[in-house]
Scaffold this active site. Structure first.
Site, PDB file in Angstrom:
ATOM      1  N   HIS A 134       0.829  -1.211   0.000  1.00  0.00           N
ATOM      2  CA  HIS A 134       0.000   0.000   0.000  1.00  0.00           C
ATOM      3  C   HIS A 134       0.860   1.258   0.000  1.00  0.00           C
ATOM      4  CE1 HIS A 134      -3.619  -2.262   0.385  1.00  0.00           C
ATOM      5  NE2 HIS A 134      -3.445  -2.622   1.630  1.00  0.00           N
ATOM      6  N   ARG A 161      -9.698   3.400  -6.518  1.00  0.00           N
ATOM      7  CA  ARG A 161     -11.129   3.283  -6.228  1.00  0.00           C
ATOM      8  C   ARG A 161     -11.665   4.628  -5.768  1.00  0.00           C
ATOM      9  NH1 ARG A 161     -13.775  -0.746  -1.584  1.00  0.00           N
ATOM     10  NH2 ARG A 161     -15.908  -0.788  -2.429  1.00  0.00           N
ATOM     11  N   SER A 203     -15.094   1.682   3.473  1.00  0.00           N
ATOM     12  CA  SER A 203     -14.480   0.372   3.675  1.00  0.00           C
ATOM     13  C   SER A 203     -13.303   0.442   4.648  1.00  0.00           C
ATOM     14  CB  SER A 203     -14.009  -0.191   2.327  1.00  0.00           C
ATOM     15  OG  SER A 203     -13.527  -1.507   2.469  1.00  0.00           O
TER      16      SER A 203
END
Length: 324
Positions: free
Chosen positions: A143, A164, A172
């Protein structure tokens, strides 16, 4: 930027103090790393350089995402496409072993590890060494923003970046941080949103993260995907990944992979449905809904107004557009 001038600073402001109220394990505070002040736990001051200086191999394959951007789904897709649709191996070997998480050991404070017994200790406590020792070709999840993976980003390794819509990401990410034992965020959603927009949640700033991936999308060794396209046109995305890996699959094989990645079956797949490192968490929260625009259930009108302004302000200087 060399390892010698990877600068970090301890955050000491009201924005940081506010989010730390709800992070019981981050008692030593948060730090900003690099030029863009990427947000990490205090542990990054000592452990971060191991990731920053990570040595790639020519045949490495990386997936880089901001958290909760469809990473796990894309990992499984990539691994199967690159490995000749070897469903047998995927069915008996965990994704943690096939596609380990490089930076997990720099984002979990030692206090959390001590209080929350873990499985897969090396994957959690020394993830960099674990990945270093994997046989080639290595499939590696991170990440980290591009800025903090300079040797990887400046190599010819294959990199898949997935982005996203931030509204679905923040929802989320909130539920994930609440549920996972090594974090246990205990604030409410509005407070988390404020932290997210103030660049005080892990791996923030979100916009800089995505824009780095977007700026590099035309490089031949980088494939940029939108999570929304994965959901709306999974067969098309599988074909796109196939071209990237110089693989050609027929309609029957693609249909089988689409079925394998379907949300219900994916949630029940014990080889993929657990947080990285084996951290304790409700598995229904690890792989949640797998939908586009699910944010509408959690945003109040007040949050949406603030968030929309934040989105508009940060999209003024980019041609990045998320699929509808």
């Amino acid at each position: 930027m060399s390892s010698e001038n990877l600068k970090c600073e301890i955050f000491n402001d009201e924005k940081t103090a506010e989010i730390l109220k709800y992070l019981p394990y981050y008692t030593h505070g948060l730090v900003g790393a690099g030029e863009k002040k990427w947000c990490f736990p205090h542990k990054f001051l000592t452990a971060g350089k191991e990731v920053y200086n990570f040595e790639p191999r020519p045949d490495d394959i990386y997936i880089i995402t901001f958290p909760r951007s469809g990473t796990t789904l894309t990992q499984e897709l990539i691994w199967l496409v690159a490995n000749d649709m070897n469903f047998d191996e995927a069915g008996r070997t965990s994704l943690l072993d096939r596609f380990p998480f490089l930076d997990i050991s720099v984002i979990i404070e030692d206090e959390a590890l001590e209080k929350t017994p873990m499985k897969n200790e090396q994957k959690m406590n020394d993830s960099v060494k674990f990945v270093q020792e994997r046989p080639s070709p290595r499939f590696i999840k991170s990440h980290m923003p591009f800025e903090l993976l300079p040797k990887v980003v400046n190599s010819d390794c294959k990199i898949i970046y997935v982005a996203r819509n931030p509204k679905d990401v923040v929802v989320s990410w909130y539920y994930f941080q609440k549920e996972i034992e090594v974090v246990k965020y205990n604030g409410n959603f509005e407070q988390f949103c404020d932290g997210f927009m103030n660049d005080r949640t892990l791996y923030s700033p979100y916009w800089e993260h995505v824009k780095e991936g977007w700026a590099n999308r035309h490089r031949p060794n980088i494939l940029f995907l939108f999570y929304e396209d994965l959901i709306k046109d999974l067969p098309g995305c599988i074909r796109k990944v196939g071209v990237f890996f110089e693989k050609n699959y027929d309609d029957e094989q693609i249909t089988k992979l689409v079925d394998h990645l379907g949300i219900k079956k994916f949630r029940e797949n014990k080889m993929v449905n657990f947080p990285s490192g084996g951290a304790k968490m409700n598995t229904s929260m690890f792989i949640r809904k797998g939908v586009v625009d699910g944010w509408r259930e959690d945003f109040t009108p007040e949050i949406e107004i603030k968030f929309n302004k934040w989105v508009a302000d940060n999209m003024k200087d980019t041609d990045l557009i998320f699929p509808c």
